[in-house]
Write a protein that holds these residues in place. Structure first.
Motif, PDB file in Angstrom:
ATOM      1  N   THR A 149      54.339 -14.693 -32.390  1.00  0.00           N
ATOM      2  CA  THR A 149      54.783 -14.305 -33.727  1.00  0.00           C
ATOM      3  C   THR A 149      55.111 -12.814 -33.744  1.00  0.00           C
ATOM      4  OG1 THR A 149      52.542 -13.872 -34.499  1.00  0.00           O
ATOM      5  CG2 THR A 149      53.412 -16.081 -34.882  1.00  0.00           C
ATOM      6  N   ALA A 150      55.906 -12.412 -34.706  1.00  0.00           N
ATOM      7  CA  ALA A 150      56.354 -11.019 -34.794  1.00  0.00           C
ATOM      8  C   ALA A 150      55.187 -10.085 -35.099  1.00  0.00           C
ATOM      9  CB  ALA A 150      57.408 -10.889 -35.887  1.00  0.00           C
ATOM     10  N   ARG A 151      55.250  -8.909 -34.512  1.00  0.00           N
ATOM     11  CA  ARG A 151      54.251  -7.875 -34.805  1.00  0.00           C
ATOM     12  C   ARG A 151      54.570  -7.240 -36.145  1.00  0.00           C
ATOM     13  NH1 ARG A 151      52.924  -4.276 -29.540  1.00  0.00           N
ATOM     14  NH2 ARG A 151      51.780  -3.160 -31.149  1.00  0.00           N
ATOM     15  N   LEU A 152      53.539  -6.948 -36.910  1.00  0.00           N
ATOM     16  CA  LEU A 152      53.720  -6.325 -38.208  1.00  0.00           C
ATOM     17  C   LEU A 152      53.393  -4.836 -38.188  1.00  0.00           C
ATOM     18  CD1 LEU A 152      52.120  -9.130 -40.400  1.00  0.00           C
ATOM     19  CD2 LEU A 152      54.529  -8.785 -39.838  1.00  0.00           C
ATOM     20  N   ASP A 153      53.024  -4.308 -37.019  1.00  0.00           N
ATOM     21  CA  ASP A 153      52.571  -2.924 -36.933  1.00  0.00           C
ATOM     22  C   ASP A 153      53.619  -1.953 -36.382  1.00  0.00           C
ATOM     23  OD1 ASP A 153      52.549  -3.868 -34.333  1.00  0.00           O
ATOM     24  OD2 ASP A 153      50.551  -3.122 -33.871  1.00  0.00           O
ATOM     25  N   PHE A 154      54.853  -2.379 -36.196  1.00  0.00           N
ATOM     26  CA  PHE A 154      55.891  -1.518 -35.623  1.00  0.00           C
ATOM     27  C   PHE A 154      56.060  -0.202 -36.377  1.00  0.00           C
ATOM     28  CE2 PHE A 154      57.839  -5.383 -33.647  1.00  0.00           C
ATOM     29  CZ  PHE A 154      57.759  -4.927 -32.343  1.00  0.00           C
ATOM     30  N   HIS A 155      55.890  -0.208 -37.668  1.00  0.00           N
ATOM     31  CA  HIS A 155      56.174   0.980 -38.460  1.00  0.00           C
ATOM     32  C   HIS A 155      54.923   1.814 -38.748  1.00  0.00           C
ATOM     33  CE1 HIS A 155      60.222  -0.401 -38.794  1.00  0.00           C
ATOM     34  NE2 HIS A 155      59.802  -1.562 -39.224  1.00  0.00           N
ATOM     35  N   ASN A 156      53.800   1.461 -38.149  1.00  0.00           N
ATOM     36  CA  ASN A 156      52.597   2.274 -38.294  1.00  0.00           C
ATOM     37  C   ASN A 156      52.761   3.561 -37.491  1.00  0.00           C
ATOM     38  OD1 ASN A 156      51.552   0.181 -39.758  1.00  0.00           O
ATOM     39  ND2 ASN A 156      49.967  -0.386 -38.285  1.00  0.00           N
ATOM     40  N   ALA A 157      52.172   4.634 -37.983  1.00  0.00           N
ATOM     41  CA  ALA A 157      52.299   5.937 -37.317  1.00  0.00           C
ATOM     42  C   ALA A 157      51.659   5.943 -35.939  1.00  0.00           C
ATOM     43  CB  ALA A 157      51.661   7.019 -38.182  1.00  0.00           C
ATOM     44  N   ASN A 158      50.701   5.068 -35.686  1.00  0.00           N
ATOM     45  CA  ASN A 158      50.024   5.068 -34.395  1.00  0.00           C
ATOM     46  C   ASN A 158      50.602   4.044 -33.412  1.00  0.00           C
ATOM     47  OD1 ASN A 158      48.979   2.841 -35.849  1.00  0.00           O
ATOM     48  ND2 ASN A 158      47.184   2.795 -34.522  1.00  0.00           N
ATOM     49  N   VAL A 159      51.809   3.559 -33.657  1.00  0.00           N
ATOM     50  CA  VAL A 159      52.458   2.606 -32.758  1.00  0.00           C
ATOM     51  C   VAL A 159      53.823   3.143 -32.350  1.00  0.00           C
ATOM     52  CG1 VAL A 159      53.397   0.258 -32.536  1.00  0.00           C
ATOM     53  CG2 VAL A 159      51.248   0.629 -33.740  1.00  0.00           C
ATOM     54  N   ASP A 160      54.058   3.213 -31.043  1.00  0.00           N
ATOM     55  CA  ASP A 160      55.354   3.610 -30.514  1.00  0.00           C
ATOM     56  C   ASP A 160      56.267   2.387 -30.583  1.00  0.00           C
ATOM     57  OD1 ASP A 160      56.981   5.611 -28.833  1.00  0.00           O
ATOM     58  OD2 ASP A 160      57.065   3.761 -27.651  1.00  0.00           O
ATOM     59  N   GLU A 161      57.279   2.449 -31.449  1.00  0.00           N
ATOM     60  CA  GLU A 161      58.142   1.282 -31.692  1.00  0.00           C
ATOM     61  C   GLU A 161      58.861   0.818 -30.433  1.00  0.00           C
ATOM     62  OE1 GLU A 161      60.669   1.306 -35.158  1.00  0.00           O
ATOM     63  OE2 GLU A 161      59.380   2.818 -36.102  1.00  0.00           O
ATOM     64  N   GLU A 162      59.321   1.745 -29.620  1.00  0.00           N
ATOM     65  CA  GLU A 162      60.061   1.367 -28.411  1.00  0.00           C
ATOM     66  C   GLU A 162      59.166   0.622 -27.429  1.00  0.00           C
ATOM     67  OE1 GLU A 162      62.992   3.383 -25.080  1.00  0.00           O
ATOM     68  OE2 GLU A 162      62.396   4.524 -26.849  1.00  0.00           O
ATOM     69  N   SER A 163      57.953   1.113 -27.224  1.00  0.00           N
ATOM     70  CA  SER A 163      57.013   0.436 -26.322  1.00  0.00           C
ATOM     71  C   SER A 163      56.620  -0.928 -26.867  1.00  0.00           C
ATOM     72  CB  SER A 163      55.755   1.288 -26.129  1.00  0.00           C
ATOM     73  OG  SER A 163      56.052   2.473 -25.457  1.00  0.00           O
ATOM     74  N   ALA A 164      56.293  -0.974 -28.151  1.00  0.00           N
ATOM     75  CA  ALA A 164      55.901  -2.237 -28.768  1.00  0.00           C
ATOM     76  C   ALA A 164      57.043  -3.246 -28.725  1.00  0.00           C
ATOM     77  CB  ALA A 164      55.445  -2.004 -30.204  1.00  0.00           C
ATOM     78  N   GLY A 165      58.263  -2.781 -28.936  1.00  0.00           N
ATOM     79  CA  GLY A 165      59.424  -3.664 -28.881  1.00  0.00           C
ATOM     80  C   GLY A 165      59.700  -4.220 -27.497  1.00  0.00           C
ATOM     81  N   ALA A 166      59.182  -3.532 -26.471  1.00  0.00           N
ATOM     82  CA  ALA A 166      59.345  -3.982 -25.089  1.00  0.00           C
ATOM     83  C   ALA A 166      58.196  -4.892 -24.656  1.00  0.00           C
ATOM     84  CB  ALA A 166      59.437  -2.776 -24.160  1.00  0.00           C
ATOM     85  N   GLY A 167      57.347  -5.310 -25.619  1.00  0.00           N
ATOM     86  CA  GLY A 167      56.262  -6.235 -25.304  1.00  0.00           C
ATOM     87  C   GLY A 167      54.999  -5.551 -24.826  1.00  0.00           C
ATOM     88  N   ARG A 168      54.924  -4.251 -25.001  1.00  0.00           N
ATOM     89  CA  ARG A 168      53.743  -3.502 -24.583  1.00  0.00           C
ATOM     90  C   ARG A 168      52.873  -3.194 -25.797  1.00  0.00           C
ATOM     91  NH1 ARG A 168      54.827  -2.899 -19.448  1.00  0.00           N
ATOM     92  NH2 ARG A 168      56.891  -2.313 -18.725  1.00  0.00           N
ATOM     93  N   CYS A 169      51.657  -2.715 -25.544  1.00  0.00           N
ATOM     94  CA  CYS A 169      50.719  -2.381 -26.615  1.00  0.00           C
ATOM     95  C   CYS A 169      51.344  -1.364 -27.561  1.00  0.00           C
ATOM     96  CB  CYS A 169      49.430  -1.850 -26.009  1.00  0.00           C
ATOM     97  SG  CYS A 169      48.234  -1.243 -27.201  1.00  0.00           S
ATOM     98  N   GLY A 170      51.762  -0.227 -27.041  1.00  0.00           N
ATOM     99  CA  GLY A 170      52.444   0.778 -27.840  1.00  0.00           C
ATOM    100  C   GLY A 170      51.549   1.643 -28.706  1.00  0.00           C
ATOM    101  N   THR A 171      50.231   1.482 -28.607  1.00  0.00           N
ATOM    102  CA  THR A 171      49.329   2.314 -29.411  1.00  0.00           C
ATOM    103  C   THR A 171      49.438   3.770 -28.964  1.00  0.00           C
ATOM    104  OG1 THR A 171      47.810   0.491 -29.756  1.00  0.00           O
ATOM    105  CG2 THR A 171      46.921   2.707 -30.073  1.00  0.00           C
ATOM    106  N   LEU A 172      49.566   4.672 -29.930  1.00  0.00           N
ATOM    107  CA  LEU A 172      49.675   6.097 -29.650  1.00  0.00           C
ATOM    108  C   LEU A 172      48.343   6.796 -29.870  1.00  0.00           C
ATOM    109  CD1 LEU A 172      52.968   6.958 -31.536  1.00  0.00           C
ATOM    110  CD2 LEU A 172      52.606   7.162 -29.091  1.00  0.00           C
ATOM    111  N   ASP A 173      48.053   7.752 -29.011  1.00  0.00           N
ATOM    112  CA  ASP A 173      46.963   8.683 -29.260  1.00  0.00           C
ATOM    113  C   ASP A 173      47.599   9.812 -30.056  1.00  0.00           C
ATOM    114  OD1 ASP A 173      45.151  10.780 -29.235  1.00  0.00           O
ATOM    115  OD2 ASP A 173      44.494  10.388 -27.185  1.00  0.00           O
TER     116      ASP A 173
END
Length: 68
Positions: A14-38
């Motif tokens: 299912t689609a991720r709902l956290d793409f636009h959160n400040a602590n998520v890197d959209e490009e990484s998350a869009g590539a199927g990776r965790c994408g959580t930012l420090d």
């Protein structure tokens, strides 16, 4: 839909709902990776989405994200 209670309450596929959160890197998350930012360092986790262990943060290098 099958849930993995150890990893997430989001059904796999299912689609991720956290793409636009400040602590998520959209490009990484869009590539199927965790994408959580420090947010303090700007480093990003490039482990697969829904990985079971803690994040492993790396320097932000968006060219590496698109490579598989």
């Amino acid at each position: 839909m099958m849930l993995d209670p150890l990893l997430s309450t989001r059904p796999q596929g299912t689609a991720r709902l956290d793409f636009h959160n400040a602590n998520v890197d959209e490009e990484s998350a869009g590539a199927g990776r965790c994408g959580t930012l420090d947010l303090k360092t700007g480093r990003v986790c490039r482990q697969p989405a829904l990985h079971p262990d803690g994040c492993d943060f790396e320097a932000p290098n968006h060219e590496a994200v698109s490579e598989r």
